[in-house]
Design a protein around this motif. Structure first.
Motif, PDB file in Angstrom:
ATOM      1  N   TYR A  95       0.924  -1.080   0.240  1.00 46.70           N
ATOM      2  CA  TYR A  95       0.085  -0.097   0.013  1.00 46.70           C
ATOM      3  C   TYR A  95       0.693   1.215   0.031  1.00 46.70           C
ATOM      4  CZ  TYR A  95       1.205   0.457   4.948  1.00 46.70           C
ATOM      5  OH  TYR A  95       2.019   0.692   6.075  1.00 46.70           O
TER       6      TYR A  95
ATOM      7  N   ILE B 222       1.540  -5.495   3.067  1.00 51.35           N
ATOM      8  CA  ILE B 222       0.464  -6.215   3.852  1.00 51.35           C
ATOM      9  C   ILE B 222       0.472  -7.642   3.701  1.00 51.35           C
ATOM     10  CG2 ILE B 222      -1.955  -6.512   3.764  1.00 51.35           C
ATOM     11  CD1 ILE B 222      -2.336  -3.845   2.546  1.00 51.35           C
TER      12      ILE B 222
ATOM     13  N   PHE C 212      -4.549 -10.335   9.278  1.00 55.19           N
ATOM     14  CA  PHE C 212      -3.787  -9.325   8.384  1.00 55.19           C
ATOM     15  C   PHE C 212      -2.831  -8.551   9.227  1.00 55.19           C
ATOM     16  CE2 PHE C 212      -7.579 -10.156   5.863  1.00 55.19           C
ATOM     17  CZ  PHE C 212      -7.103 -10.478   4.775  1.00 55.19           C
TER      18      PHE C 212
ATOM     19  N   VAL D  31       0.302  -5.303   8.777  1.00 58.49           N
ATOM     20  CA  VAL D  31       1.339  -4.288   8.035  1.00 58.49           C
ATOM     21  C   VAL D  31       2.720  -4.465   8.476  1.00 58.49           C
ATOM     22  CG1 VAL D  31      -0.624  -2.856   7.107  1.00 58.49           C
ATOM     23  CG2 VAL D  31       0.642  -2.405   9.196  1.00 58.49           C
TER      24      VAL D  31
ATOM     25  N   ILE E 282      -6.091   1.325   7.293  1.00 53.09           N
ATOM     26  CA  ILE E 282      -4.528   1.579   7.223  1.00 53.09           C
ATOM     27  C   ILE E 282      -4.387   3.076   7.410  1.00 53.09           C
ATOM     28  CG2 ILE E 282      -2.244   0.869   6.676  1.00 53.09           C
ATOM     29  CD1 ILE E 282      -3.639  -1.449   5.215  1.00 53.09           C
TER      30      ILE E 282
END
Length: 150
Positions: A14, A93, A36, A38, A72
């Motif tokens: 991202y 991610i 999930f 990051v 996010i």
């Protein structure tokens, strides 16, 4: 190889400026476990003990339509499913589905941070700053317990 045959990994990236947010949206998989998180561009975990950089199936709050949506951003938008970009405008991610019967692919949408609520369902769970502080404190204490146990 023995432990990984039942895992399905998802990987992506991202871009998120300070005044933006990225909405991750997915129908949760039918799986024993999913999450999930990051990370930075070297696939290193960010400060998971001090920041909300991951959400798993047990922590996630689904909207009434059954979808998982995470935001996010660099600043806490007050959304329960917030993932802290930790100052990185480019991040990675990672998703993980354990023993999945389905493996849905998430979508990402970059928007203005000020417009977050416009792009989320009205029933999206919000949290107060005090609730976020409690969640982050519990995250830190959980990390300490895992590292200090026998």
């Amino acid at each position: 190889a023995f432990g990984f045959t039942k895992l399905r990994y998802l990987r992506g990236h991202y871009r998120c400026a300070r005044d933006q947010a990225v909405i991750l949206e997915v129908k949760p998989p039918v799986a024993r476990y999913w999450n999930f998180q990051v990370g930075n561009v070297q696939w290193e975990a960010m400060d998971y003990h001090m920041r909300q950089v991951s959400i798993n199936a047990h922590q996630a709050v689904l909207d009434a339509d059954g979808l998982f949506r995470a935001v996010i951003s660099h600043q806490d938008p007050g959304v329960a499913n917030w993932l802290d970009a930790s100052g990185h405008t480019l991040g990675l991610i990672s998703g993980r589905y354990y023993v999945p019967e389905t493996a849905p692919a998430p979508t990402l949408r970059t928007i203005a941070l000020a417009d977050v609520k416009k792009y989320l369902p009205a029933d999206t769970r919000m949290v107060t700053p005090a609730q976020r502080q409690t969640a982050l404190r519990n995250r830190m204490l959980s990390t300490i317990r895992r590292g200090c146990g026998d």
